[in-house]
Design an enzyme around this catalytic site. Structure first.
Site, PDB file in Angstrom:
ATOM      1  N   TYR A  59      -1.737   0.174  10.173  1.00 15.48           N
ATOM      2  CA  TYR A  59      -2.111  -0.599   8.969  1.00 15.48           C
ATOM      3  C   TYR A  59      -0.819  -0.395   7.944  1.00 15.48           C
ATOM      4  CZ  TYR A  59      -3.651  -1.170   4.215  1.00 15.48           C
ATOM      5  OH  TYR A  59      -3.659  -1.346   2.822  1.00 15.48           O
TER       6      TYR A  59
ATOM      7  N   THR B 228       0.630  -1.203   0.003  1.00 12.50           N
ATOM      8  CA  THR B 228      -0.108  -0.078  -0.212  1.00 12.50           C
ATOM      9  C   THR B 228       0.784   1.313   0.029  1.00 12.50           C
ATOM     10  OG1 THR B 228      -1.523   1.245   1.270  1.00 12.50           O
ATOM     11  CG2 THR B 228      -0.069  -0.371   2.469  1.00 12.50           C
TER      12      THR B 228
END
Ligand code: UDP
Length: 334
Positions: A140, A116
């Protein structure tokens, strides 16, 4: 060729399973269905299991004669990760370590990993290139970066061959209407804006209007999920041609602000999006836009579905179709 798709019942995983099947692969999905949906698994078998059971995953790899793995399974919400850091590391890093051990035991080397842009944190320059420092602002992003590091070191040790795909903002839905974004607790801008326009949801909250951007709202690089899916197939083919281990950005090079997204939803749906401005959401950088040149050069990847209007049109069709379906079900039941 059998490919294990972890998290293949989820949003990007299911679109990738479809793309794999269209390219002649057989996707074998492993998913614990904690956030994914069994009805998204249409192009091969579904094994309902957690990645943390290493021995079971190894058995699946062996019995299904898996040749490579595409690894999506994990938790993916920035805000939730800030509230539950331990569970993000347990699920994302812990689950991946177990999967990697199973791959090692079964002698499977090729992995395409779903990473990501959140691994970059707040970049000094945009568009972001792959060589820029990775300094995540939330658990995250940090959990995904930890996984990249493990994979990288296993690559150095000759135990893995890998491509990490760093997505920017996944959005849109299957243009043929077979799949779309279906999160139980939706937090993403485009489905929330469409839901507000369709009066399925409350008015949209705009998180922050004081960012250092032209209209004061945060800028993101929205990429059509179908373009993300095709990149995974290309990455797999690249590895089977003997390509080197590497990380690639999947962005378009162009960003859109929250207000620009709202305007596009209003234009496509011909409905007003009721919205109110609220303070910034914790962990959100002002601008994230990815430079796709390396993916273009190495995978010949073109984000050809990713114009903002095309993304919103597909998403609108998907969400309004679901609404029509709910209406039909209610009529049938009554
Ligand atoms: N956003 C917003 N209101 C919402 C959801 C998101 O203003 O209800 C903003 C969010 O702050 C970010 C952008 O929209 O700047 C995209 O957020 P999303 O959650 O879709 O993706 P993320 O960038 O967190 O992966």
């Amino acid at each position: 060729m059998n490919i294990l798709v972890t998290g293949g019942a989820g949003y990007i995983g299911s679109h990738t399973a479809k793309a794999l099947a269209q390219s002649g692969y057989r996707p074998v999905v492993i998913d614990d269905l904690s956030t994914g949906h069994a009805h998204n698994v249409k192009w091969g078998p579904l094994v309902r299991a957690s990645l943390s059971d290493t021995a079971f995953v190894r058995t699946v790899l062996q019995e299904c004669q898996i040749e490579a793995v595409i690894h999506f399974a994990g938790s993916a919400l920035v805000g939730e990760s800030a509230r539950q850091p331990l569970s993000y590391f347990q699920n994302n890093v812990g689950g991946t370590l177990s999967l990697l051990q199973a791959m090692l035991d079964a002698g499977i080397k090729d992995i395409v990993f779903s990473s990501t842009c959140a691994t970059y944190g707040s970049p000094a320059r945009v568009p972001i290139t792959e060589g820029q420092p990775q300094m995540p602002l939330n658990p995250y992003g940090d959990s995904k970066l930890s996984i990249e590091r493990v994979i990288e070191w296993m690559g150095v040790a000759g135990q893995l061959r890998w491509v990490a795909l760093r997505y920017f903002n996944a959005a849109g839905a299957d243009p043929e209407g077979e799949l779309g974004e279906e999160h139980e607790h939706e937090t993403h801008l485009i489905p929330l804006a469409i839901g507000a326009a369709l009066k399925q949801r409350e008015s949209l909250q705009i998180f922050g209007t004081d960012y250092p951007t032209p209209d004061g709202t945060a800028i993101r690089d929205y990429v059509h999920v179908t373009d993300l899916a095709s990149a995974h197939v290309s990455a797999l083919q690249y590895l089977s041609r003997g390509g080197e281990n590497l990380a690639l950005n999947l962005g378009t090079g162009k960003g859109a602000s929250v207000l620009e997204v709202l305007e596009m939803v209003q234009l496509v749906g011909r409905q007003r999006v009721p919205a109110t401005a609220v303070p910034r959401r914790a962990g959100d950088p002002p601008i994230l836009v990815g430079d796709p040149q390396r993916a273009r050069r190495i995978l010949h990847w073109e984000p050809s579905h990713s114009a903002l209007g095309a993304i919103v049109e597909c998403a609108w069709r998907w969400h309004s179709r679901s609404q029509a379906q709910v209406h039909i079900n209610l009529v049938t039941q009554s």
